[in-house]
Design an enzyme around this catalytic site. Structure first.
Site, PDB file in Angstrom:
ATOM      1  N   TYR A 148       0.863  -1.184   0.000  1.00  0.00           N
ATOM      2  CA  TYR A 148       0.000   0.000   0.000  1.00  0.00           C
ATOM      3  C   TYR A 148       0.896   1.228   0.000  1.00  0.00           C
ATOM      4  O   TYR A 148       1.851   1.307   0.767  1.00  0.00           O
ATOM      5  CB  TYR A 148      -0.895  -0.007   1.242  1.00  0.00           C
ATOM      6  CG  TYR A 148      -1.758   1.238   1.387  1.00  0.00           C
ATOM      7  CD1 TYR A 148      -2.810   1.487   0.496  1.00  0.00           C
ATOM      8  CD2 TYR A 148      -1.527   2.157   2.405  1.00  0.00           C
ATOM      9  CE1 TYR A 148      -3.611   2.625   0.631  1.00  0.00           C
ATOM     10  CE2 TYR A 148      -2.325   3.291   2.544  1.00  0.00           C
ATOM     11  CZ  TYR A 148      -3.360   3.523   1.651  1.00  0.00           C
ATOM     12  OH  TYR A 148      -4.155   4.644   1.782  1.00  0.00           O
ATOM     13  N   ASP A 243       9.242   2.944  -0.427  1.00  0.00           N
ATOM     14  CA  ASP A 243       8.199   3.551   0.392  1.00  0.00           C
ATOM     15  C   ASP A 243       8.445   3.109   1.830  1.00  0.00           C
ATOM     16  O   ASP A 243       8.069   2.013   2.236  1.00  0.00           O
ATOM     17  CB  ASP A 243       6.818   3.119  -0.100  1.00  0.00           C
ATOM     18  CG  ASP A 243       5.700   3.738   0.732  1.00  0.00           C
ATOM     19  OD1 ASP A 243       6.011   4.374   1.771  1.00  0.00           O
ATOM     20  OD2 ASP A 243       4.530   3.568   0.365  1.00  0.00           O
ATOM     21  N   LYS A 271       4.534   8.749   9.005  1.00  0.00           N
ATOM     22  CA  LYS A 271       4.304   8.094  10.286  1.00  0.00           C
ATOM     23  C   LYS A 271       5.306   8.527  11.372  1.00  0.00           C
ATOM     24  O   LYS A 271       5.127   9.592  11.943  1.00  0.00           O
ATOM     25  CB  LYS A 271       4.209   6.585  10.084  1.00  0.00           C
ATOM     26  CG  LYS A 271       2.996   6.267   9.172  1.00  0.00           C
ATOM     27  CD  LYS A 271       2.548   4.845   9.111  1.00  0.00           C
ATOM     28  CE  LYS A 271       1.186   4.746   8.431  1.00  0.00           C
ATOM     29  NZ  LYS A 271       1.158   4.166   7.100  1.00  0.00           N
TER      30      LYS A 271
HETATM   31  C1  LIG Z   1       0.471   4.642   5.804  1.00  0.00           C
HETATM   32  C2  LIG Z   1       1.196   4.415   4.539  1.00  0.00           C
HETATM   33  C3  LIG Z   1       1.092   5.279   3.440  1.00  0.00           C
HETATM   34  C4  LIG Z   1       0.098   6.413   3.422  1.00  0.00           C
HETATM   35  O1  LIG Z   1       0.359   7.356   4.381  1.00  0.00           O
HETATM   36  P1  LIG Z   1      -0.834   8.356   4.845  1.00  0.00           P
HETATM   37  O2  LIG Z   1      -0.161   9.280   5.779  1.00  0.00           O
HETATM   38  O3  LIG Z   1      -1.870   7.479   5.463  1.00  0.00           O
HETATM   39  O4  LIG Z   1      -1.330   9.021   3.603  1.00  0.00           O
HETATM   40  C5  LIG Z   1       1.890   5.071   2.348  1.00  0.00           C
HETATM   41  N1  LIG Z   1       2.751   4.041   2.311  1.00  0.00           N
HETATM   42  C6  LIG Z   1       2.883   3.187   3.323  1.00  0.00           C
HETATM   43  C7  LIG Z   1       3.878   2.075   3.240  1.00  0.00           C
HETATM   44  C8  LIG Z   1       2.093   3.322   4.464  1.00  0.00           C
HETATM   45  O5  LIG Z   1       2.198   2.428   5.450  1.00  0.00           O
END
Ligand SMILES: *Cc1c(COP(=O)(O)O)cnc(C)c1O
Length: 432
Positions: A148, A243, A271
């Protein structure tokens, strides 16, 4: 549902929330759709705990889906936020704090020579993709099933029907045209990745990957998978995007890139770097980052980007995670949790295993730790759901879906882990 629960404040709030907000929540997984039941409305949090509207205390293993690595309401972070807020909430003009956090990020992740701050992980990955496309002049992107990367249009895609076919939208409102350039491959499948590059390598702008996947439960990339990805991107002139919105500052201070010893061209962060406030970032090779507006042709902007209050929380968090032995302690607590849960499940004769990387962990209702989305999906979802609700009753809050990783904070000490394992022992017996 018992009568006691039926009259709980959580139920009342949930009914009310649904009047004005779709599904009663502001982000889908909070709604408990996967496990059933009523979401808990949180009133306050401290250390490894939070409390719901009925005053019930939970040991929290979500940690705001990753950010709360220091535990909730860490006094130093709260103080930094209060001090920053007293000086004004947002200026729409640059501040020294933004330079400091950028310098810190570049120092901690050497593959990042320059960085741009944004407010969410979605913005970070979306902007990194645009940069990769702008820099290469190519359209195609490669992602992996089960990873994701936020909710940008071209990333809401599932695999097409055949090998190396382009993807299908996973959300209404995403035109086929927007995802026709997104190729979705199997995680950890090296031959498939090699085939993709062999057949269309010079049209691929970038490969985006979670180097430790945390959105299909926890699944580690194999070193060969990431190594080969690095080689192929270099050979074909594609941009490699890690990511690390979830795994950055979570699996270790240098993120997954340090753990695997692989330098991506661009990294997305989020995060943990906001410490619970909205900070995210993307950065990497200076020659790529120099293509960003205002000096380059790739446009990207944000009213609240680098917000001073959020940056204060992030910067304080980044300092505190550098205390001696922080990641050793964090990993050891996650390992103890997984080991304890596995033993408790075995005593009850339940097929269960777990894995942990730094402060992230996975729990699988299957015999073996999965290495792909397909294997993860084969887990016993029904049993997970019963486990989830059993633990919730016991005052332990795990992610409300089998497809999510879990998180420990530095405040999850031995007593908290032991209490969790004892609760799990009772629950496993009931659902065995
Ligand atoms: C949480 C997450 C996102 C999206 O981040 P948001 O702050 O919720 O938009 C993108 N990539 C990864 C791997 C994530 O865990």
């Amino acid at each position: 549902m018992t009568t006691e629960q039926a009259s709980s404040k959580n139920d009342i709030l949930f009914a009310r929330a649904q009047q004005t907000t779709p599904g009663g929540v502001n982000s889908p997984v909070r709604a408990f759709r996967s496990v059933g039941g009523t979401p808990r409305f949180i009133t306050r949090a401290e250390g490894p705990y939070f409390w719901d509207a009925d005053g019930k205390r939970y040991i929290d293993y979500i940690g705001s889906w990753g950010p709360a690595i220091l535990g909730h309401a860490r006094p130093e972070v709260v103080k930094a936020v209060q001090d920053a807020a007293a000086n004004g909430l947002s200026f729409g003009a640059p501040t020294e704090g933004e330079i400091e956090i950028a310098e810190e990020i570049c120092r901690l992740l050497p593959s990042i020579e320059q960085v741009r701050l944004v407010s969410s992980g979605t913005e970070a990955t979306m902007s990194a993709l645009r940069l990769a496309r702008g820099a290469t002049g190519r359209d195609k992107i490669v992602k992996f099933e089960g990873c994701y990367h936020g909710h940008a249009d071209s990333l809401l895609v599932k695999a097409g029907s055949g090998l190396l076919t382009f993807g299908n939208p996973t959300s209404a409102g995403v035109p086929e045209d927007f995802v026709k350039h997104t190729l979705v491959l199997d995680y950890n499948n090296v031959p498939q990745l090699e085939d993709a590059f062999a057949s269309m390598g010079d049209t691929i702008a970038c490969v985006i990957v979670e180097p430790v996947a945390g959105n299909m439960n926890l699944i580690r990339a194999t070193p060969e998978f990431l190594q080969r990805m690095r080689e192929l991107c270099t050979e074909y002139g594609a941009v490699l995007i890690f990511d690390e919105v979830m795994c950055g500052f979570r699996v270790g201070l240098g993120g997954a890139q340090e753990m695997y010893g692989i330098a991506p061209d661009l990294t997305a962060l989020g995060k943990v770097i906001g410490g619970g406030m909205p900070v995210a970032a993307f950065g990497g090779r200076a020659d790529l980052m120099q293509k960003m507006a205002p000096i380059g042709p790739v446009y990207q902007a944000g009213t609240l980007s680098g917000n001073p209050v959020a940056v204060a929380a992030g910067m304080t968090t980044l300092k505190l995670i550098q205390e001696d032995g922080f990641y050793e302690k964090l990993s050891s607590q996650a390992d103890k949790l997984v080991k304890g849960l596995t033993e408790a499940a075995r005593e009850a004769g339940i097929a269960f295993c777990g894995d942990a990387v730094g402060g992230m962990f996975g729990m699988y209702f299957s015999e073996n730790v999965p290495s792909s989305y397909g294997q993860m999906m084969a887990g016993d979802k029904e049993r997970f759901n019963r486990f989830f609700h059993g633990m919730l009753d016991e005052g332990v809050y795990f992610a409300p879906a089998m497809f999510e990783a879990g998180f420990v904070s530095i405040q999850h000490d031995d007593a908290v882990i032991a209490e969790t394992v004892e609760a799990a022992r009772r629950v496993f017996k009931r659902i065995g």
